[in-house]
Design a protein around this motif. Sequence first.
Motif, mmCIF file in Angstrom:
data_model
loop_
_atom_site.group_PDB
_atom_site.id
_atom_site.type_symbol
_atom_site.label_atom_id
_atom_site.label_comp_id
_atom_site.label_asym_id
_atom_site.label_seq_id
_atom_site.Cartn_x
_atom_site.Cartn_y
_atom_site.Cartn_z
ATOM 1 N N MET A 275 51.264 1.946 46.773
ATOM 2 C CA MET A 275 50.824 1.727 48.150
ATOM 3 C C MET A 275 49.996 0.464 48.315
ATOM 4 O O MET A 275 49.969 -0.122 49.396
ATOM 5 C CB MET A 275 50.028 2.937 48.653
ATOM 6 N N HIS B 186 52.287 -2.231 49.150
ATOM 7 C CA HIS B 186 52.896 -1.879 50.439
ATOM 8 C C HIS B 186 51.934 -2.232 51.571
ATOM 9 O O HIS B 186 52.313 -2.859 52.565
ATOM 10 C CB HIS B 186 53.230 -0.386 50.440
ATOM 11 N N HIS B 187 50.660 -1.828 51.411
ATOM 12 C CA HIS B 187 49.664 -2.150 52.431
ATOM 13 C C HIS B 187 49.408 -3.655 52.498
ATOM 14 O O HIS B 187 49.204 -4.202 53.581
ATOM 15 C CB HIS B 187 48.360 -1.415 52.136
ATOM 16 N N GLN B 188 49.429 -4.317 51.348
ATOM 17 C CA GLN B 188 49.246 -5.772 51.355
ATOM 18 C C GLN B 188 50.385 -6.431 52.128
ATOM 19 O O GLN B 188 50.179 -7.413 52.844
ATOM 20 C CB GLN B 188 49.161 -6.325 49.932
ATOM 21 N N ALA C 37 51.905 -5.133 54.665
ATOM 22 C CA ALA C 37 51.595 -4.946 56.094
ATOM 23 C C ALA C 37 50.568 -5.975 56.557
ATOM 24 O O ALA C 37 50.683 -6.541 57.652
ATOM 25 C CB ALA C 37 51.082 -3.526 56.344
ATOM 26 N N GLN D 142 44.384 -1.466 56.800
ATOM 27 C CA GLN D 142 45.050 -1.578 55.508
ATOM 28 C C GLN D 142 44.091 -2.100 54.434
ATOM 29 O O GLN D 142 44.178 -1.687 53.279
ATOM 30 C CB GLN D 142 46.287 -2.471 55.602
ATOM 31 N N GLU E 25 42.117 0.858 53.295
ATOM 32 C CA GLU E 25 42.917 1.747 52.449
ATOM 33 C C GLU E 25 43.146 1.139 51.073
ATOM 34 O O GLU E 25 43.113 1.852 50.061
ATOM 35 C CB GLU E 25 44.227 2.105 53.140
ATOM 36 N N ILE E 26 43.374 -0.156 50.998
ATOM 37 C CA ILE E 26 43.537 -0.816 49.699
ATOM 38 C C ILE E 26 42.255 -0.663 48.882
ATOM 39 O O ILE E 26 42.309 -0.350 47.680
ATOM 40 C CB ILE E 26 43.927 -2.298 49.865
#
Length: 181
Positions: free
Chosen positions: A128, A131-133, A135, A162, A165-166
């Motif tokens: 993730m 994935h978040h990076q 976004a 994001q 969350e990271i």
Amino acid sequence: MSHTLVVRPLSALVVILAGSALLAAPVMAGEEEAQAQERIQQVESGEAEAQGDDGEVEASDDDVLESDEQPAHHGNDNGHDHEHAMHDEDEHADNEAVQAYREVNRRMHEDMSIDFTGDADADFARGMIPHHQGAIDMANVVLVHGEDDAIRDLAREIIEAQEEEIAFLRDWLVQHGYETN
């Protein structure tokens, strides 16, 4: 007074069909899972034969699909999706935003291709993060090239969420003895 049960044929049929569908659902799901496992085994057993000198697996859609299955089409369904994608790349070759999105997409998918640990929680966290990076990177592209204020506001919110969350995922990984990049 006696009570007589009156059953309307259509209502009874609906109840019977609904009940049988509920009973059959787990069996059907089990059959689908078994078929998927069989396909995976077929592909895995054919991998040794399909590997080239460099160890890369060389497989086509035909190696994976049963003869009566058709590959899923995304986009227009005229059978020329690959040609259409190639045309789109050429058509937007001079569009800086498209090129930036393509680079973000390529990098995100490359970075999401992790070596799995077998720990579902750690693998989720490790996958993730890129994935978040991705976004965040997409949001930055729209901040540079986009014009719509609502989309740009959403992009800023996405970046903030994001990044939080990271940070959480990286902290979690460290607390559980995993390295972060």
